[in-house]
Design a protein around this motif. Sequence first.
Motif, PDB file in Angstrom:
ATOM      1  N   ALA A 225       0.843  -1.201   0.000  1.00  0.00           N
ATOM      2  CA  ALA A 225       0.000   0.000   0.000  1.00  0.00           C
ATOM      3  C   ALA A 225       0.876   1.248   0.000  1.00  0.00           C
ATOM      4  O   ALA A 225       2.076   1.167   0.218  1.00  0.00           O
ATOM      5  N   GLY A 226       0.271   2.401  -0.245  1.00  0.00           N
ATOM      6  CA  GLY A 226       1.068   3.621  -0.244  1.00  0.00           C
ATOM      7  C   GLY A 226       0.268   4.818  -0.690  1.00  0.00           C
ATOM      8  O   GLY A 226      -0.911   4.952  -0.365  1.00  0.00           O
TER       9      GLY A 226
ATOM     10  N   LEU B 218      10.322  13.027   7.022  1.00  0.00           N
ATOM     11  CA  LEU B 218       9.982  12.739   8.418  1.00  0.00           C
ATOM     12  C   LEU B 218       9.268  11.399   8.550  1.00  0.00           C
ATOM     13  O   LEU B 218       9.553  10.615   9.443  1.00  0.00           O
ATOM     14  N   LEU B 219       8.341  11.154   7.639  1.00  0.00           N
ATOM     15  CA  LEU B 219       7.492   9.968   7.784  1.00  0.00           C
ATOM     16  C   LEU B 219       7.491   9.208   6.458  1.00  0.00           C
ATOM     17  O   LEU B 219       7.059   9.734   5.444  1.00  0.00           O
ATOM     18  N   ASP B 220       7.959   7.968   6.516  1.00  0.00           N
ATOM     19  CA  ASP B 220       8.205   7.213   5.301  1.00  0.00           C
ATOM     20  C   ASP B 220       7.051   6.275   4.944  1.00  0.00           C
ATOM     21  O   ASP B 220       7.132   5.526   3.988  1.00  0.00           O
ATOM     22  N   GLN B 221       5.977   6.297   5.747  1.00  0.00           N
ATOM     23  CA  GLN B 221       4.862   5.376   5.543  1.00  0.00           C
ATOM     24  C   GLN B 221       3.549   6.141   5.705  1.00  0.00           C
ATOM     25  O   GLN B 221       3.547   7.298   6.095  1.00  0.00           O
ATOM     26  N   VAL B 222       2.447   5.452   5.401  1.00  0.00           N
ATOM     27  CA  VAL B 222       1.125   5.968   5.774  1.00  0.00           C
ATOM     28  C   VAL B 222       0.832   5.412   7.157  1.00  0.00           C
ATOM     29  O   VAL B 222       0.910   4.193   7.354  1.00  0.00           O
ATOM     30  N   VAL B 223       0.520   6.268   8.115  1.00  0.00           N
ATOM     31  CA  VAL B 223       0.232   5.795   9.469  1.00  0.00           C
ATOM     32  C   VAL B 223      -1.216   6.131   9.818  1.00  0.00           C
ATOM     33  O   VAL B 223      -1.681   7.251   9.573  1.00  0.00           O
ATOM     34  N   VAL B 224      -1.909   5.132  10.365  1.00  0.00           N
ATOM     35  CA  VAL B 224      -3.323   5.304  10.703  1.00  0.00           C
ATOM     36  C   VAL B 224      -3.517   5.065  12.189  1.00  0.00           C
ATOM     37  O   VAL B 224      -3.005   4.095  12.754  1.00  0.00           O
ATOM     38  N   PHE B 225      -4.239   5.974  12.815  1.00  0.00           N
ATOM     39  CA  PHE B 225      -4.520   5.906  14.249  1.00  0.00           C
ATOM     40  C   PHE B 225      -6.028   5.915  14.392  1.00  0.00           C
ATOM     41  O   PHE B 225      -6.687   6.876  14.023  1.00  0.00           O
ATOM     42  N   GLY B 226      -6.595   4.817  14.878  1.00  0.00           N
ATOM     43  CA  GLY B 226      -8.042   4.779  15.012  1.00  0.00           C
ATOM     44  C   GLY B 226      -8.456   3.946  16.194  1.00  0.00           C
ATOM     45  O   GLY B 226      -8.305   2.736  16.211  1.00  0.00           O
ATOM     46  N   ILE B 227      -8.961   4.603  17.218  1.00  0.00           N
ATOM     47  CA  ILE B 227      -9.482   3.875  18.382  1.00  0.00           C
ATOM     48  C   ILE B 227     -10.429   4.797  19.116  1.00  0.00           C
ATOM     49  O   ILE B 227     -10.214   6.016  19.155  1.00  0.00           O
ATOM     50  N   GLY B 228     -11.471   4.213  19.674  1.00  0.00           N
ATOM     51  CA  GLY B 228     -12.434   5.036  20.397  1.00  0.00           C
ATOM     52  C   GLY B 228     -12.959   6.135  19.498  1.00  0.00           C
ATOM     53  O   GLY B 228     -13.415   5.889  18.396  1.00  0.00           O
ATOM     54  N   GLY B 229     -12.873   7.376  19.945  1.00  0.00           N
ATOM     55  CA  GLY B 229     -13.393   8.486  19.156  1.00  0.00           C
ATOM     56  C   GLY B 229     -12.408   9.000  18.129  1.00  0.00           C
ATOM     57  O   GLY B 229     -12.744   9.865  17.322  1.00  0.00           O
ATOM     58  N   ALA B 230     -11.163   8.496  18.137  1.00  0.00           N
ATOM     59  CA  ALA B 230     -10.151   9.055  17.237  1.00  0.00           C
ATOM     60  C   ALA B 230     -10.134   8.329  15.907  1.00  0.00           C
ATOM     61  O   ALA B 230     -10.338   7.122  15.843  1.00  0.00           O
ATOM     62  N   HIS B 231      -9.898   9.070  14.862  1.00  0.00           N
ATOM     63  CA  HIS B 231      -9.741   8.492  13.530  1.00  0.00           C
ATOM     64  C   HIS B 231      -8.826   9.439  12.769  1.00  0.00           C
ATOM     65  O   HIS B 231      -9.159  10.608  12.577  1.00  0.00           O
TER      66      HIS B 231
END
Lengths: 98, 423
Positions: free
Chosen positions: B180-181, B272-285
């Motif tokens: 992916a990317g 700075l960031l070499d990937q796609v980063v996903v943060f999803g838990i509780g109310g955060a997306h």
Amino acid sequence: MIRINCPFCGPRDHSEFTYGGDGSIVYPELEAPREAWHDAVFLRENICGVQLETWQHVHGCRIWLTIERDTLTHEIHSVRPAHPGIAAALHSKEGAGT
Amino acid sequence: MTRFSAWSVIKNGLTGQKGWDRQWRDPEPKPHYDIVIVGGGLHGLATAYYLAANHGLKDIAILEKGWLGGGNAGRNTTIVRSNYARPGNREFYEHSLTLWENLSHELNYNVMFSQRSHISLLHSPGAVDAAARNYNIMRRTGTPDAEIWDLETLKRAVPHLNYSKTARFPIVGAAVQKRAGTARHDAVAWGYARAADARGVDILQQCEVQGIVREGGSVSALQTSRGTIRAGKVAFAVAGSTSRLWTMAGLGKLPIESHLLQAFVSEPLKPLLDQVVVFGIGGAHFYISQSDKGGMVFGGDLDWYKSYSQRGNLPIVQDCAEAAMSILPCLGRVKLLRHWSGLVDMSMDGTHFICKTPLDNLYLNAGWNYGGFKATPASGWYFADLIANDRPHERIRSFDLKRFERGLQIDERGAGPDPKLHG
């Protein structure tokens, strides 16, 4: 930020509210044909313009409201309690005060 | 069309870049086309390209009310992945990813597809188990690059996330898809436009559909801001505005609501960031990557209420900033450059439609929710196949409007029939 004039709490930011959804839906009788339930649950008019919708003042008085809002400009045209009994009681109180 | 090559780049570099032609024509509308595609976004352009390339069809027009790449094509976060587990979505998005992998060669246009890995952060043993289940389904169905990473592996790959044990949601691992990317969104629009134009497709910009002329059970013509255009077959690819055209065609209601999805880009930074980063838990997306120009590109949830305004609201700006700070605290002093808002079709089960309609010669491509960008090649591929052959390919048979009647929703998130919840 949309400002919603809650009938109990006064004008508040929309971040105090949660959006319910399309307020024009009338659910059929429990025994109604399956097609009637399909239409009510899944199909939407998806109006670009003034539509009826429900909001809850979840971080305030927790009342459910029926609101007429323009989905293109976000202008609010009317706000009233979703429960007809509360709307009627509020209306008669307003009448008594004047 | 002049083909791009290393030689043409060197030659024009030495001769003052004066040897380049227009990349596509700006034709006047003809009174009739065999196929008219409404919507010059990524899906419409891809559909026209595959109609010409895969099916050898010639007499095709694309009607675009604005300009190419001015709608959702330019309002997304350019993430490409295929980490879906439900049957239907699984094969469709995997096919899309394989088309992405060769897209620059296919179009002779560098779409800057960068397979830099898609990392979904996990915050509890339960989340690791659920991700392992989905990613095992992927591995068993043709996506070998699905991996579950433990904390040490993740720390080596992305050392600067917030790994604090006292964070509100401490990171315990990650679900990773390595193929992916991201891709360059404008280049995708321009690449498809150039390749379609070279095969004879008329791209008509500033051409808004204002009325739909029906004859019995079919569409005979479209009234546009550039005159009436008669059509053999008509295809809608206008996600975000589908209901407006549907109403114009006199077809009633759809299992779709139009919502706003915001995205953001920061000032350019050093790598700075070499990937796609996903943060999803509780109310955060929250999802973030770094563009080739260095800007941090990120986004989060919908605006939570229905809207056609194409203007994002401020609470979501705050939500995204909070999420950014909780996983990448080093972004604290970074300035936001721009933020924008795309108008998306949110469907009742979070899955799209590529299907025939109640009218004989009208075809529908709609309901892309959060997933439109990555789906572009497969969406065009199968929509072209549907239009050319007048029957759905086996792989898109479940993407029809009748699936709700049969109780066969493709609800990847399990959120139920509430469009705003299918994030």
